[in-house]
Design an enzyme around this catalytic site. Structure first.
Site, PDB file in Angstrom:
ATOM      1  N   ARG A   1       7.016  -7.523   7.405  1.00 31.45           N
ATOM      2  CA  ARG A   1       6.685  -6.134   6.869  1.00 31.45           C
ATOM      3  C   ARG A   1       7.056  -6.037   5.677  1.00 31.45           C
ATOM      4  NH1 ARG A   1       9.973  -4.046  10.661  1.00 31.45           N
ATOM      5  NH2 ARG A   1      11.074  -2.317   9.669  1.00 31.45           N
TER       6      ARG A   1
ATOM      7  N   CYS B   1      11.990  -3.038   4.277  1.00 30.99           N
ATOM      8  CA  CYS B   1      13.726  -4.091   3.707  1.00 30.99           C
ATOM      9  C   CYS B   1      14.122  -3.999   5.206  1.00 30.99           C
ATOM     10  CB  CYS B   1      14.870  -3.431   3.397  1.00 30.99           C
ATOM     11  SG  CYS B   1      14.262  -3.108   1.355  1.00 30.99           S
TER      12      CYS B   1
ATOM     13  N   GLU C   1      -6.637  -2.020   0.407  1.00 32.46           N
ATOM     14  CA  GLU C   1      -5.196  -2.070   0.158  1.00 32.46           C
ATOM     15  C   GLU C   1      -5.062  -3.667   0.286  1.00 32.46           C
ATOM     16  OE1 GLU C   1      -3.243  -1.366   3.690  1.00 32.46           O
ATOM     17  OE2 GLU C   1      -4.947  -1.193   5.350  1.00 32.46           O
TER      18      GLU C   1
ATOM     19  N   LYS D   1      -8.951  -0.095   4.329  1.00 34.97           N
ATOM     20  CA  LYS D   1      -8.986  -1.707   4.412  1.00 34.97           C
ATOM     21  C   LYS D   1      -9.214  -2.301   3.250  1.00 34.97           C
ATOM     22  CE  LYS D   1      -7.045  -0.924   7.075  1.00 34.97           C
ATOM     23  NZ  LYS D   1      -6.481  -0.453   7.285  1.00 34.97           N
TER      24      LYS D   1
ATOM     25  N   GLU E   1     -11.205   5.173   6.295  1.00 35.80           N
ATOM     26  CA  GLU E   1     -10.888   4.015   7.044  1.00 35.80           C
ATOM     27  C   GLU E   1     -10.688   2.957   6.176  1.00 35.80           C
ATOM     28  OE1 GLU E   1      -7.792   3.333   8.005  1.00 35.80           O
ATOM     29  OE2 GLU E   1      -7.755   1.699   8.844  1.00 35.80           O
TER      30      GLU E   1
ATOM     31  N   HIS F   1     -21.511  16.332  -5.727  1.00 40.19           N
ATOM     32  CA  HIS F   1     -20.769  17.398  -6.861  1.00 40.19           C
ATOM     33  C   HIS F   1     -19.783  16.398  -7.706  1.00 40.19           C
ATOM     34  CE1 HIS F   1     -22.766  20.000  -4.321  1.00 40.19           C
ATOM     35  NE2 HIS F   1     -22.583  19.446  -3.533  1.00 40.19           N
TER      36      HIS F   1
ATOM     37  N   TRP G   1      12.410  -5.325  -0.915  1.00 42.34           N
ATOM     38  CA  TRP G   1      11.226  -4.380  -0.908  1.00 42.34           C
ATOM     39  C   TRP G   1      11.967  -3.465  -1.691  1.00 42.34           C
ATOM     40  CZ3 TRP G   1       8.449   0.665  -1.578  1.00 42.34           C
ATOM     41  CH2 TRP G   1       7.200   0.311  -1.817  1.00 42.34           C
TER      42      TRP G   1
ATOM     43  N   LYS H   1       5.113  -3.578   5.567  1.00 43.37           N
ATOM     44  CA  LYS H   1       4.135  -2.694   7.087  1.00 43.37           C
ATOM     45  C   LYS H   1       4.978  -1.863   8.049  1.00 43.37           C
ATOM     46  CE  LYS H   1       1.570  -3.647  10.858  1.00 43.37           C
ATOM     47  NZ  LYS H   1       0.563  -3.068  10.576  1.00 43.37           N
TER      48      LYS H   1
ATOM     49  N   ASN I   1      19.269  -1.340   4.228  1.00 42.27           N
ATOM     50  CA  ASN I   1      17.841  -0.765   3.806  1.00 42.27           C
ATOM     51  C   ASN I   1      18.195   0.588   4.018  1.00 42.27           C
ATOM     52  OD1 ASN I   1      17.167  -3.345   4.487  1.00 42.27           O
ATOM     53  ND2 ASN I   1      16.283  -2.842   6.624  1.00 42.27           N
ATOM     54  N   GLY I   2      16.934   1.577   2.945  1.00 41.69           N
ATOM     55  CA  GLY I   2      17.313   2.895   3.066  1.00 41.69           C
ATOM     56  C   GLY I   2      17.182   2.897   1.613  1.00 41.69           C
TER      57      GLY I   2
HETATM   58  O1  M6R Z   1       3.557   3.018  11.103  1.00 46.66           O
HETATM   59  P1  M6R Z   1       2.593   3.982  10.933  1.00 46.66           P
HETATM   60  O2  M6R Z   1       1.616   3.807  11.523  1.00 46.66           O
HETATM   61  O3  M6R Z   1       3.478   5.435  10.594  1.00 46.66           O
HETATM   62  O4  M6R Z   1       2.892   3.718   9.264  1.00 46.66           O
HETATM   63  C1  M6R Z   1       1.286   4.487   8.575  1.00 46.66           C
HETATM   64  C2  M6R Z   1       0.867   3.771   7.426  1.00 46.66           C
HETATM   65  O5  M6R Z   1       1.882   3.483   6.338  1.00 46.66           O
HETATM   66  C3  M6R Z   1      -0.210   2.646   7.356  1.00 46.66           C
HETATM   67  O6  M6R Z   1      -1.213   2.418   8.356  1.00 46.66           O
HETATM   68  C4  M6R Z   1      -0.758   1.919   6.501  1.00 46.66           C
HETATM   69  O7  M6R Z   1      -1.547   2.831   5.668  1.00 46.66           O
HETATM   70  C5  M6R Z   1      -1.349   0.030   6.838  1.00 46.66           C
HETATM   71  N1  M6R Z   1      -0.957  -0.228   5.554  1.00 46.66           N
HETATM   72  C6  M6R Z   1      -2.571   0.605   6.885  1.00 46.66           C
HETATM   73  O8  M6R Z   1      -3.724  -0.667   7.039  1.00 46.66           O
END
Ligand code: M6R
Length: 603
Positions: free
Chosen positions: A27, A2, A487, A484, A480, A503, A73, A598, A99-100
């Site tokens: 975001r 949000c 997501e 990527k 990682e 395994h 959100w 974000k 927000n929250g």
């Molecule tokens: O702002 P942060 O680095 O704390 O965020 C952590 C995760 O939310 C962030 O890395 C998320 O996994 C991304 N979408 C990855 O691309």
């Protein structure tokens, strides 16, 4: 997640709000809304989906000199117009964005709001009804009722409240969710992220948890929980609007992948003293050298960066390093060593899961460092020390340049600690020289886009799932790489320790399943190749990313040779581009994947 914007004292407030909301789009959100007023009329407009839908509903008569806006959100209640903010009180007099998460919304509703008519299912609507209910029951003015409500509300919040009977004031309160006041000339603004209001001002005042602020066109009045007046200096945001523009790029993600060599060079500039030594606070180095174990706390990509930095940190400093997921660590804290030192890795510096751990380790009196991209962010303010990533704003939801800059900053820190502990001699590992080699190598990789786009089509074109495999650091990069890919392209992807496949998981390999092997380590490379053979025999289509010095005929992606401790910085780059092209080829929005935000400001 949000976002909040607001302005008081400027004509055409709706335009400022819509621009601010657009800047917060990155975001992640699923609905948006705004409220504007000018003393004679007021307007509330909401829309599900993109800001564009909201813009389409903002007709010329929707105008005012005060306003608040919000991107939502969904947490409580599905994405819908009814659940979009702003929310109004029972009579419609009070208007609130939030927000929250309000944890005790149920109790508040049952205790105070018997007979009220709620239009949606959000916790926020309960908050604004509660404020008006207190005004009516106890004959209170708006500010006093707001204060009383804050005492009853449990949870996290950044609130912005407008009373239609006083359309010259925005009341603001904050607890655990970010919120800033921006200072203008004859007007003032509020925002959850400075980026949203950079075209209005570069001067911001931070608000601390528990504070309540009355914002009018010509003044801001901050009170702490006890009602004491607080005076706080403003700071100048070191951000440029051009940093947050796409320029000629089709997507932010591509721009941010391409920026990585520049970020490596910027880190050299920022952390190298004129005499070549490392510019890191002596007190921080002393604290780390006194510790017997480092705990890295982070989520998502930042967590993966922690893994990628573990080996190099241990090797250079001889201090054991543990990596933990914030959301697990906070509520299942393991037995700690005698002298722990905590490192919080967070691009945004606002991640609620990480913050709740920091609050606890602060209470326990343990020293903490935040490594973040955002100066002045919550995690930065609340830790004892901060090191900045200097990566420039990262707008795409899929984190790329933050990952590589986190590893690079950890490497710089590791060398500084190693030298301070006399575990290392300056000649053993020249980090700045090595990062410069990495920057050049990254440039050569990102110039291979056409070939990578073709490989993506050949290997990931139609698949529903895919595997990345590797050992040691190559396994960490695989985690990682898989995140990527999944997501943004929605291909179900898993990053796997190559030796572990047999395994159990090898049962998932079918004719044509893509398996991408990462090989940058001489000691484990031949084993990973053996594991690739095993899956090839079961029908997998294998693609190999290998360092040039370990490459074999037929390997499809070759990585220039860099220092063995820094190979993750390079191996990840083609995987970022494979994810980018897979998403593009499937026709999805690269920068705004579904369901994601974000900056994740709820636990
Ligand atoms: O702002 P942060 O680095 O704390 O965020 C952590 C995760 O939310 C962030 O890395 C998320 O996994 C991304 N979408 C990855 O691309």
């Amino acid at each position: 997640m949000c976002g909040i914007v607001g302005i008081v004292g400027k004509p055409e407030a709706e335009k400022v709000i819509l621009t601010g909301l657009e800047r917060l789009e990155y975001r992640g959100y699923d609905s948006a809304g705004l409220f504007v007023a000018d003393g004679t009329s007021d307007h509330l407009v909401k829309a599900q989906g993109r800001i564009k839908n909201l813009e389409d509903k903002v007709t010329p008569k929707v105008t005012g000199t005060i306003g608040i806006g919000h991107t939502r959100w969904a947490t409580h209640g599905r994405p819908s117009e009814a659940n979009a903010h702003p929310h109004t009180s029972e009579s419609g007099r009070l208007v609130l964005v939030h927000n929250g998460v309000i944890e005790n919304f149920d109790t508040l509703q049952h205790t105070y709001l018997e007979g009220d008519h709620l239009k949606g299912q959000t916790d926020t609507e309960i908050a604004v009804h509660l404020i008006e209910s207190l005004m009516n029951r106890q004959k209170l003015d708006t500010l006093t009722a707001f204060k009383k409500a804050l005492k009853l509300i449990q949870g996290s919040y950044a609130f912005a409240l407008v009373d239609k009977k006083d359309p010259e004031t925005i009341y603001v309160a904050k607890n655990k969710s970010p919120l800033l006041i921006g200072l203008g000339d004859g007007f003032n603004v509020i925002c959850s992220d400075a980026l949203a209001m950079l075209d209005q001002t570069h001067h911001f005042v931070e608000i601390e948890d528990g504070e309540l602020v009355t914002v009018t066109a010509d003044q801001i009045h901050i009170e702490d929980q006890k009602g004491n007046l607080v005076y706080r200096e403003s700071y100048e945001a070191q951000l440029d609007l051009t940093d947050i523009e796409k320029g000629t790029y089709p997507y932010y993600m591509l721009k941010e992948i391409d920026e990585q060599p520049t970020v490596m060079r910027r880190l050299i500039q920022e952390y190298r003293n004129p005499d070549g030594s490392i510019a890191i606070d002596e007190k921080l180095l002393e604290k780390i050298t006194q510790s017997d174990r480092i705990y890295i706390i982070a989520c998502g990509t930042s967590n993966h960066a922690g893994w990628a930095a573990k080996h190099l940190f241990e090797k250079l400093t001889k201090i054991p390093v543990e990596i933990h997921l914030s959301s697990e660590f906070g509520y299942n804290m393991p037995l700690l060593s005698q002298h722990p030192f905590f490192i919080y890795l967070s691009q945004s510096g606002e991640t609620a899961d990480s913050r709740q751990v920091l609050v606890r380790t602060n209470q326990l009196g343990y020293p903490a460092l935040t490594i973040t991209n955002v100066a002045g962010s919550t995690l930065s303010r609340e830790a004892d020390y901060t090191l900045l990533l200097h990566a420039g704003p990262e707008i795409a939801v899929a984190s790329t340049k933050a990952y590589t800059s986190q590893i690079a900053v950890m490497a710089i820190l590791a060398e500084a600690v190693g030298l301070a502990k006399q575990q290392l001699a300056a000649a053993d590992f020249a980090i700045f020289q090595e990062l410069s080699i990495v920057a050049t190598a990254m440039e050569s990789l990102i110039s291979e886009k056409a070939a990578l786009s073709q490989l993506t089509e050949d290997y990931l074109g139609t698949t529903r799932n895919a595997f990345y495999i590797g050992r040691g650091n190559d396994y960490y990069v695989s985690m990682e790489a898989a995140l990527k890919l999944k997501e943004i392209s929605y291909i179900q992807a898993e990053g796997f320790a190559a030796g572990e496949l047999k395994h159990g998981t090898i049962a998932l390999i079918e004719e044509g399943t893509p398996v991408i092997g990462i090989i940058t380590d001489a000691t484990t490379g031949s084993h990973t190749r053996g594991n690739l053979q095993e899956v090839t025999s079961r029908g997998a289509k294998t693609l190999v990313i290998a360092s040039e010095d370990l490459a074999k005929v037929g390997d499809q992606i070759l990585l220039p040779v860099v220092h063995p401790l820094l190979t993750s910085l390079l191996a990840v780059v083609p995987t970022q581009l494979l994810a980018y092209f897979a998403t593009l080829q499937r026709g999805y929005d690269v920068d705004k994947p579904r369901n994601l935000a974000k900056s994740v400001t709820v636990e």
